[in-house]
Design an enzyme around this catalytic site. Sequence first.
Site, PDB file in Angstrom:
ATOM      1  CE  LYS A 158      -3.787   1.911   2.877  1.00  0.00           C
ATOM      2  NZ  LYS A 158      -4.559   1.637   4.118  1.00  0.00           N
ATOM      3  CB  SER A 197      -7.853   3.540   3.422  1.00  0.00           C
ATOM      4  OG  SER A 197      -6.977   2.904   4.344  1.00  0.00           O
ATOM      5  CB  SER A 246      -8.071   0.510   6.292  1.00  0.00           C
ATOM      6  OG  SER A 246      -8.758   1.699   6.580  1.00  0.00           O
TER       7      SER A 246
END
Length: 490
Positions: free
Chosen positions: A79, A154, A178
Amino acid sequence: MNLLDLSALELGAKIQSRQIRVEEAVRACLSRMEALEGVLHAFVTVTPEAALERARDVQRRIDSGELTHPLAGVPMAVKDVFSTKGVRTTCASKMLSEYVPVFDATAVKKLEAIGAVCLGKTNMDEFAMGSSTESSFFGATRNPWDPARVPGGSSGGSAAAVAAREVFYALGSDTGGSIRQPASFCGVTGIKPTYGAVSRFGLLAYASSLDQIGPIALDAADAAAVTAAIMGRDALDSTSVDAPAPGVPRGDALDGLRVGIPEDYFGEGLQQEVRARVMEAAHVLEGLGARLVPVRMPVLAYAVPAYYVLACAEASSNLSRYDGVKLGFRPKNTQGLHDLYVAARSEGFGAEVRRRIMLGAFALSSGYYDAYYKKALQVRTLIKRGFDACFEQADVLLTPAAPTTAYPLGFHAEDPIRMYLGDIYTVSVNMAGLPGLVMPCGFDAEGLPVGAQLIGRAFGEQALLNCAHAYQQHTSWHRQRPLCGQGKEA
């Protein structure tokens, strides 16, 4: 079987036995990305040249017997909230759109040490603030099961990339769900370890007392292998601890396991098809020898407001460093220092980040601290006690991961509060610092994945992984492949 249909451990075994070369696996993933990224946009940055060079180096070290880890040579991604030396790290924000770190996050370094091959940085909600991966400065990521829908957030880019088989696993971060919510929306397996089990050094902070790093993978066995590789005490993170690393889960029976079913998680607001799929999963576990135990978690109703007060308060502090002087986007043609600060933060941050900074600053302000921030801390204590009471009756808890399946892009654009309420089943786990795992457990009538969440005691990752692995030995939901909106593969 197609190379891309393998799990990470299956591919790793074939690499170790020289049936597949690392460069072959990397090229297969890069080809898949080339075909799908125009639709999915799961990545912010792709590093094909560096990945191929790394693949050749890892192959040499495997051939020499230096690298023997089961995941050596397996293509993966991280990420874009993790610091990566020499590779742009943006947090999906204009504020850091040109930032190139000079060091690696500890979790990234640990994976590099076992021979991981990183293909790039995945898209996310800006500074990890969101539940849909729509707030990214670089544009929204789309769900591989239906590109008209969100992948969750996210860590939506990581979940979409794994679901679409662009990589075999990916690192995500989880502040209030997330990792787990996008894993549910994309039909993959994701785990948030216990707070402190994985070093946060090099993770660009959102809310420091809630953030945790974990993997998104195809199944529980892959998730266990990645989790074990990144766990452990780190001198660079004072909140990290020497936690017991999980072993690869084995077996397909759950004799004597007490699975708590919190009644408060199955009330108003839960989509009927989600309820049905999660309860079907519960009965599969029961058929494997587990005992279903009803438990109560009445404080759940207060989890979301308390979480957003605490998370936004910490965000307002953590993001104060991005001022356009020391760090972050620097606007041109400003008049004086104050004008520079205002312009840098107004232009550098998106709407959702600005909203949360303002909420946090308000909660911490004089006259409101006791009414909001202090009260939220008290609720956090009650949540922890609520879980303690549940675990007196159960070994693990089974709940929905999200109230609904993936919703259409733009669905919450005019009502962010509705998006916040979608975190109701995940934020309490972060508030208590507990481990949580999401596994796919079926589909709704529109062919969208449903995820079931397992919650465990602190440092009880092994129990969660064992439970999920046993479930996955008797189901095939985690093996289903999306065809970018064309439904499940037969």
